[in-house]
Scaffold this motif. Structure first.
Motif, short mmCIF file in Angstrom:
data_model
loop_
_atom_site.label_atom_id
_atom_site.label_comp_id
_atom_site.label_asym_id
_atom_site.label_seq_id
_atom_site.Cartn_x
_atom_site.Cartn_y
_atom_site.Cartn_z
N GLN A 1 -1.46 3.06 -4.64
CA GLN A 1 -0.43 2.93 -5.66
C GLN A 1 0.67 2.03 -5.11
OE1 GLN A 1 -0.41 7.52 -6.51
NE2 GLN A 1 0.75 6.47 -8.11
N ARG A 2 0.99 0.99 -5.82
CA ARG A 2 1.95 -0.01 -5.31
C ARG A 2 3.39 0.31 -5.68
NH1 ARG A 2 -0.42 -6.02 -5.88
NH2 ARG A 2 1.34 -6.31 -4.45
N ASP A 3 3.61 1.33 -6.51
CA ASP A 3 4.98 1.62 -6.94
C ASP A 3 5.57 2.82 -6.20
OD1 ASP A 3 3.29 3.46 -8.04
OD2 ASP A 3 4.14 3.38 -10.05
N ASP B 1 -0.28 3.97 0.15
CA ASP B 1 0.57 3.69 -1.00
C ASP B 1 1.81 2.96 -0.54
OD1 ASP B 1 -1.22 5.04 -2.72
OD2 ASP B 1 -0.31 6.96 -2.18
N PRO C 1 4.17 -1.15 -1.43
CA PRO C 1 4.22 -2.28 -2.37
C PRO C 1 3.11 -3.30 -2.18
CG PRO C 1 6.44 -1.72 -1.64
CD PRO C 1 5.49 -0.88 -0.82
N GLN D 1 13.16 -8.94 -4.62
CA GLN D 1 12.48 -7.66 -4.40
C GLN D 1 13.16 -6.77 -3.37
OE1 GLN D 1 10.90 -10.62 -4.26
NE2 GLN D 1 9.22 -10.60 -5.71
N ALA E 1 14.80 -3.61 -4.43
CA ALA E 1 13.85 -2.70 -5.05
C ALA E 1 13.09 -1.85 -4.04
CB ALA E 1 12.88 -3.49 -5.91
N VAL E 2 12.85 -2.37 -2.87
CA VAL E 2 12.00 -1.64 -1.94
C VAL E 2 12.78 -1.02 -0.77
CG1 VAL E 2 9.98 -3.04 -2.52
CG2 VAL E 2 11.36 -3.62 -0.51
#
Lengths: 126, 126
Positions: free
Chosen positions: A54-56, A80, A82, B27, B30-31
């Motif tokens: 899962q990238r989120d 898992d 990004p 990005q 976001a991460v």
């Protein structure tokens, strides 16, 4: 940041439980020359694309143990993340044409391989 | 092989010579949560996208030494390879918000960072 295409092209597939790196149907033949010089007994780092990840997800319980507090995915080896790249340090057990038999490796059958590198003693760079 | 999108999204940029992992303009914010749990002194593997590499090279002279016979790129650490991912083992020197100061690392200023993982003693998987 300039616009760039960060698209990976699989160079092969992992076949499990035989732990065999077989070529990808399309690209495998094209990159086989890149394997020249790899020998039985070599220590390699196989970089995979963890296609079921899962990238989120940005936080996870380390080792899937819910009693361990949540940590950022970059502080863990969770698949898992990004950009779901997997690093697997393996030994070359045998070579059969364009197929490398390697171990130990834990990965789902059909996991795409995107790069292979030799292990360096002082693995500082690239 | 099923059709999948193997597109990487940079999570940050390498700033050299300060050897600082700063966020990517889009990005990075976001991460940032993914960094939680990383501490000064940690040993990390930074995975970069070697954006100046040539992707159509399959054989190279190891260590750019033309007296050494050509080898397949997967038997070398050359940045030139079909999927130009770089692996850099570093130590976290300090943390400043979302910026990690790390070293030692040899990479061109502005090199995109695509993943960060802790070093495992037995780095067998993912």
């Amino acid at each position: 940041m300039r616009e760039t295409d960060y698209s990976l092209s699989p160079i092969g597939l992992l076949h499990s439980p035989l732990k065999e790196l077989g070529e990808a149907p399309n690209q495998g033949r094209a990159v086989a020359a890149g394997l020249e010089g790899i020998a039985v007994g070599d220590e390699l780092i196989v970089i995979t694309w963890l296609h079921q990840a899962q990238r989120d997800i940005l936080k996870t319980h380390p080792r899937n143990d819910e009693t361990v507090p949540l940590a950022g995915v970059f502080a863990t080896r969770s698949p898992d993340r990004p950009n779901p790249l997997g690093l697997h340090q393996v030994t070359v057990l045998s070579i059969d044409g364009k197929r490398l038999h390697v171990g130990p490796i834990e990965a789902i059958d059909g996991t795409p391989v995107v790069d292979i590198k030799p292990v360096l003693l002082q693995s500082a760079n690239a």
